[in-house]
Design a protein around this motif. Structure first.
Motif, short mmCIF file in Angstrom:
data_model
loop_
_atom_site.label_atom_id
_atom_site.label_comp_id
_atom_site.label_asym_id
_atom_site.label_seq_id
_atom_site.Cartn_x
_atom_site.Cartn_y
_atom_site.Cartn_z
N VAL A 80 0.84 -1.20 0.00
CA VAL A 80 0.00 0.00 0.00
C VAL A 80 0.87 1.24 0.00
CG1 VAL A 80 -1.58 1.40 1.38
CG2 VAL A 80 -2.04 -1.02 1.06
N ILE A 81 1.87 1.25 0.89
CA ILE A 81 2.78 2.40 0.98
C ILE A 81 3.51 2.62 -0.34
CG2 ILE A 81 4.85 3.30 2.12
CD1 ILE A 81 3.91 1.79 4.65
N TRP A 82 3.95 1.51 -0.95
CA TRP A 82 4.68 1.59 -2.22
C TRP A 82 3.79 2.14 -3.34
CZ3 TRP A 82 9.39 1.62 -4.13
CH2 TRP A 82 9.58 1.35 -5.49
N LEU A 83 2.53 1.71 -3.36
CA LEU A 83 1.61 2.15 -4.41
C LEU A 83 0.98 3.50 -4.13
CD1 LEU A 83 -0.26 -1.21 -5.15
CD2 LEU A 83 1.43 -0.09 -6.60
N VAL A 84 0.70 3.76 -2.84
CA VAL A 84 -0.06 4.95 -2.49
C VAL A 84 0.80 6.22 -2.57
CG1 VAL A 84 0.31 5.26 0.01
CG2 VAL A 84 -1.97 5.60 -0.96
N GLY A 85 2.11 6.07 -2.42
CA GLY A 85 3.00 7.24 -2.47
C GLY A 85 2.85 8.04 -3.74
N PRO A 86 3.02 7.39 -4.91
CA PRO A 86 2.87 8.12 -6.18
C PRO A 86 1.47 8.70 -6.38
CG PRO A 86 4.05 6.08 -6.54
CD PRO A 86 3.52 6.03 -5.13
N VAL A 87 0.42 7.93 -5.94
CA VAL A 87 -0.95 8.44 -6.07
C VAL A 87 -1.11 9.69 -5.22
CG1 VAL A 87 -3.39 7.94 -5.76
CG2 VAL A 87 -1.86 6.13 -6.49
N PHE A 88 -0.60 9.63 -4.00
CA PHE A 88 -0.67 10.77 -3.08
C PHE A 88 -0.01 12.00 -3.69
CE2 PHE A 88 0.69 13.44 0.41
CZ PHE A 88 -0.37 13.37 1.30
N ILE A 89 1.18 11.80 -4.23
CA ILE A 89 1.90 12.92 -4.86
C ILE A 89 1.14 13.42 -6.08
CG2 ILE A 89 4.03 13.60 -6.04
CD1 ILE A 89 5.49 11.53 -4.26
N GLY A 90 0.62 12.48 -6.88
CA GLY A 90 -0.12 12.87 -8.07
C GLY A 90 -1.35 13.67 -7.75
N VAL A 91 -2.11 13.23 -6.74
CA VAL A 91 -3.30 13.96 -6.31
C VAL A 91 -2.90 15.30 -5.73
CG1 VAL A 91 -5.29 13.96 -4.76
CG2 VAL A 91 -4.62 11.86 -5.91
N ALA A 92 -1.80 15.30 -4.97
CA ALA A 92 -1.31 16.55 -4.37
C ALA A 92 -0.97 17.57 -5.44
CB ALA A 92 -0.09 16.27 -3.50
N VAL A 93 -0.34 17.10 -6.51
CA VAL A 93 0.02 18.00 -7.62
C VAL A 93 -1.24 18.59 -8.25
CG1 VAL A 93 1.02 18.08 -9.92
CG2 VAL A 93 2.22 16.90 -8.09
N ASN A 94 -2.27 17.74 -8.44
CA ASN A 94 -3.54 18.23 -9.00
C ASN A 94 -4.18 19.26 -8.09
OD1 ASN A 94 -3.69 16.78 -11.43
ND2 ASN A 94 -4.37 14.95 -10.38
N GLN A 95 -4.14 18.99 -6.78
CA GLN A 95 -4.74 19.91 -5.83
C GLN A 95 -3.96 21.22 -5.74
OE1 GLN A 95 -7.60 19.45 -4.76
NE2 GLN A 95 -7.89 17.28 -5.20
N LYS B 23 2.98 5.09 -10.47
CA LYS B 23 4.09 6.03 -10.71
C LYS B 23 3.90 6.82 -12.01
CE LYS B 23 9.15 6.23 -10.85
NZ LYS B 23 10.41 5.43 -10.82
N THR B 24 3.47 6.12 -13.06
CA THR B 24 3.33 6.77 -14.38
C THR B 24 2.32 7.92 -14.36
OG1 THR B 24 3.96 4.74 -15.54
CG2 THR B 24 2.76 6.39 -16.81
N PRO B 25 1.08 7.72 -13.84
CA PRO B 25 0.16 8.85 -13.78
C PRO B 25 0.69 10.01 -12.96
CG PRO B 25 -1.01 6.79 -13.42
CD PRO B 25 0.45 6.46 -13.37
N MET B 26 1.47 9.70 -11.90
CA MET B 26 2.03 10.75 -11.06
C MET B 26 3.02 11.62 -11.85
SD MET B 26 4.74 10.43 -7.91
CE MET B 26 6.03 10.02 -9.09
N ILE B 27 3.95 10.96 -12.55
CA ILE B 27 4.97 11.70 -13.32
C ILE B 27 4.34 12.51 -14.44
CG2 ILE B 27 6.98 11.46 -14.82
CD1 ILE B 27 7.73 8.96 -13.20
N ASN B 28 3.45 11.85 -15.20
CA ASN B 28 2.80 12.53 -16.32
C ASN B 28 1.92 13.67 -15.86
OD1 ASN B 28 4.05 10.63 -17.89
ND2 ASN B 28 2.21 9.46 -18.36
N GLY B 29 1.21 13.43 -14.74
CA GLY B 29 0.37 14.48 -14.18
C GLY B 29 1.17 15.67 -13.71
N ALA B 30 2.33 15.40 -13.10
CA ALA B 30 3.19 16.48 -12.60
C ALA B 30 3.69 17.35 -13.74
CB ALA B 30 4.37 15.89 -11.83
N ILE B 31 4.02 16.71 -14.87
CA ILE B 31 4.47 17.46 -16.04
C ILE B 31 3.36 18.37 -16.55
CG2 ILE B 31 5.18 17.27 -18.46
CD1 ILE B 31 6.55 14.61 -17.68
N ALA B 32 2.16 17.80 -16.66
CA ALA B 32 1.01 18.57 -17.16
C ALA B 32 0.65 19.71 -16.22
CB ALA B 32 -0.18 17.65 -17.35
N ILE B 33 0.70 19.46 -14.92
CA ILE B 33 0.35 20.49 -13.95
C ILE B 33 1.39 21.60 -13.93
CG2 ILE B 33 -0.09 20.98 -11.51
CD1 ILE B 33 -2.25 19.37 -13.08
N GLY B 34 2.65 21.22 -14.11
CA GLY B 34 3.71 22.24 -14.21
C GLY B 34 3.45 23.16 -15.39
#
Length: 510
Positions: A222-237, A374-385
């Motif tokens: 959970v920790i391994w998977l949830v980290g990138p999701v957390f960051i990805g959602v955080a970037v969106n927020q 991890k992939t949605p997190m990285i791609n999302g971060a690029i788009a949000i930037g």
């Protein structure tokens, strides 16, 4: 796909009811408080817990379903898994709520840098009250995921009904008794989401127990998977926060205008995208776990094509009819012609990226079902930037409309990045079928948009001015546009359109 279609249709019907109530809620808020500092303060105070607590709730609930299938072979194992995730979420939410309450002044300054005086003070007071209810946001999402894993989509879909009814009552009472009934009612509404789902949980054998097993093997996963999701959602927020922060420096009511326009887009997203994504996520997770690649790919491109067919015409229709839509729905009471104008502008530019918003959610579900967060997190971060940079540039030239336009551009860019990443990960996923359907839908939508605009112009010029006449002009042109679009996609031989027609024929026995 019949079961998928049936579940999606049921969820859409439920969502329509919930979204209509959500619209009524916005209509009541707009009618009573308009685009004043009261509505600005409330909207920001509502979005603070929504931004912060969705980080925990969405991150954990996203990883919940794939892992639930792996760790719930019996009712005992199921209860242990659910209680573990629920209690961890509750503790994290409590810590975050306490921090927001203590540092409310600083938090509001971050979310609304342009607020000062009475607006700032009221926002801080609202935030301290509403943050209490935020405890229920993350935890209720865990229960929602549990029910969806059990293929129960009805009860989670219904939670918006009591939620919206309670807030509507609170808005009305706040105008007659005290403004503070508004945030208090919101807290009660948040609690209702949690309580509404509990009877259904018991039917599946769930029993609550305060237990936390941090040493469980799945917790590490959970920790391994949830980290990138957390960051990805955080970037969106963070992106949402930047939008509202910049909007708070513009003319009074800019935040409210963006909010009302975004609500209109959210209606479409909630009705179609959420319904489709909610139903296909458990299916994709099972297919991925069973290594059924052929069915997985078919589900991916069919889902993408259905979203495209539904959203592109709605996007163009919303751009063409932005002003009459906003006027009919919102223009009454304190919501005047100025409010209509600025909200309609925001709606036009949000609508440009509507297909991007929809496909981003669907493709995110595809990667999550593959246990790739991890992939949605990285791609999302690029788009949000990209979005933040565009925000800073476009807001200077276009004001609040520039913020909406920047959001749309970045959402569309995100889709291209996600498609490229998906190809790299699984190879063929029906790209040719997706491209063909998209082009056909775009051609049909453009022609529909022209006919819809001409129809509305004719009807509105013929009919006498008035609410009923305005409604007839708007819905009449929408009906003609929908008919034209339907005929065009059939003429263009869109595969998914034929599937829907055949499905309807079987049900109606034609």
């Amino acid at each position: 796909m019949n079961k998928v279609a049936k579940n999606t249709l049921i969820l859409m019907i439920i969502t329509i009811i919930s979204k209509i109530l959500g619209f009524i809620r916005e209509l009541v808020l707009g009618g009573i408080y308009g685009t004043t500092f009261y509505s600005d303060a409330y909207i920001v105070a509502m979005n603070i817990p929504g931004t912060l607590f969705s980080l925990i709730g969405i991150a954990l609930s996203t990883t919940f379903i794939p892992l639930y299938y792996e760790n719930s072979k019996s009712i005992k194992e199921s209860n242990k898994f659910v209680n573990n995730i629920f209690n961890i979420t509750l503790i994290l939410s409590a810590i975050l709520a306490l921090l927001v309450f203590v540092f409310a002044n600083q938090v509001v300054k971050i979310f609304a840098i342009g607020f000062n005086g009475d607006t700032f003070k009221l926002t801080v007071e609202f935030t301290k009250i509403i943050i209490v209810g935020a405890l229920f946001m993350g935890t209720s999402s865990i229960f929602t995921s549990f029910l969806q894993a059990k293929e129960n989509f009805t009860v989670p879909g219904l939670v918006g009904i009591p939620f919206n009814i309670i807030i509507i009552i609170a808005i009305i009472l706040s105008s007659k008794i005290s403004i503070y009934i508004l945030p208090i009612g919101t807290v009660i509404a948040m609690l209702s989401r949690l309580l509404f789902q509990m009877p259904s949980l018991f039917k599946y054998g769930y029993r609550y127990k305060f237990t936390i097993g941090l040493k469980e093997d799945y917790i590490k996963k959970v920790i391994w998977l949830v980290g990138p999701v957390f960051i990805g959602v955080a970037v969106n927020q963070i992106n949402t926060m930047v939008d509202r922060t910049l909007a708070s420096t513009l003319l009074e009511g800019s935040i409210s205008a963006l909010n009302y326009a975004n609500r209109l887009n959210s209606f479409v997203m909630g009705l179609f995208i959420m319904s489709i994504g909610t139903v296909i996520y458990p299916i994709l997770s099972k297919l991925s776990a069973n290594s059924d690649k052929e069915s997985f790919i078919k589900t991916v491109y069919k889902s993408v094509n259905i979203v495209t067919l539904l959203v592109i015409p709605i996007s163009i229709g919303a751009m063409v009819l932005a002003t009459p839509i906003v006027s009919l729905l919102f223009e009454r009471g304190a919501f005047d012609s100025r409010a209509t104008d600025i909200t309609a502008k925001a709606l036009v530019f949000y609508s440009i990226g509507m297909v991007g918003f929809g496909l981003r959610d669907i493709l995110g579900k595809v990667f999550y079902s593959l246990q790739d967060t991890k992939t949605p997190m990285i791609n999302g971060a690029i788009a949000i930037g990209m979005n933040i940079i565009l925000n800073l540039i476009l807001v200077k030239f276009m004001g609040h409309a520039g913020l909406a336009f920047a959001t749309s551009i970045s959402a569309i860019a995100c889709i291209f990045i996600l498609f490229k990443s998906l190809k790299k990960k699984i190879g063929y996923f029906g790209q040719d079928k997706i491209l063909k359907t998209t082009l056909k839908s775009l051609i049909a939508s453009i022609l529909m948009g022209i006919i819809t605009y001409v129809t509305y112009s004719i009807l509105s010029s013929v009919l006498v001015v008035g609410f009923i006449q305005q409604a007839i002009s708007l819905f009449g042109s929408i009906a003609i546009g929908a008919l034209v679009y339907g005929i065009l996609v059939v003429i263009l031989k869109v595969e998914e359109a034929s599937m829907v027609i055949n499905f309807a024929r079987k049900k109606l026995k034609i």
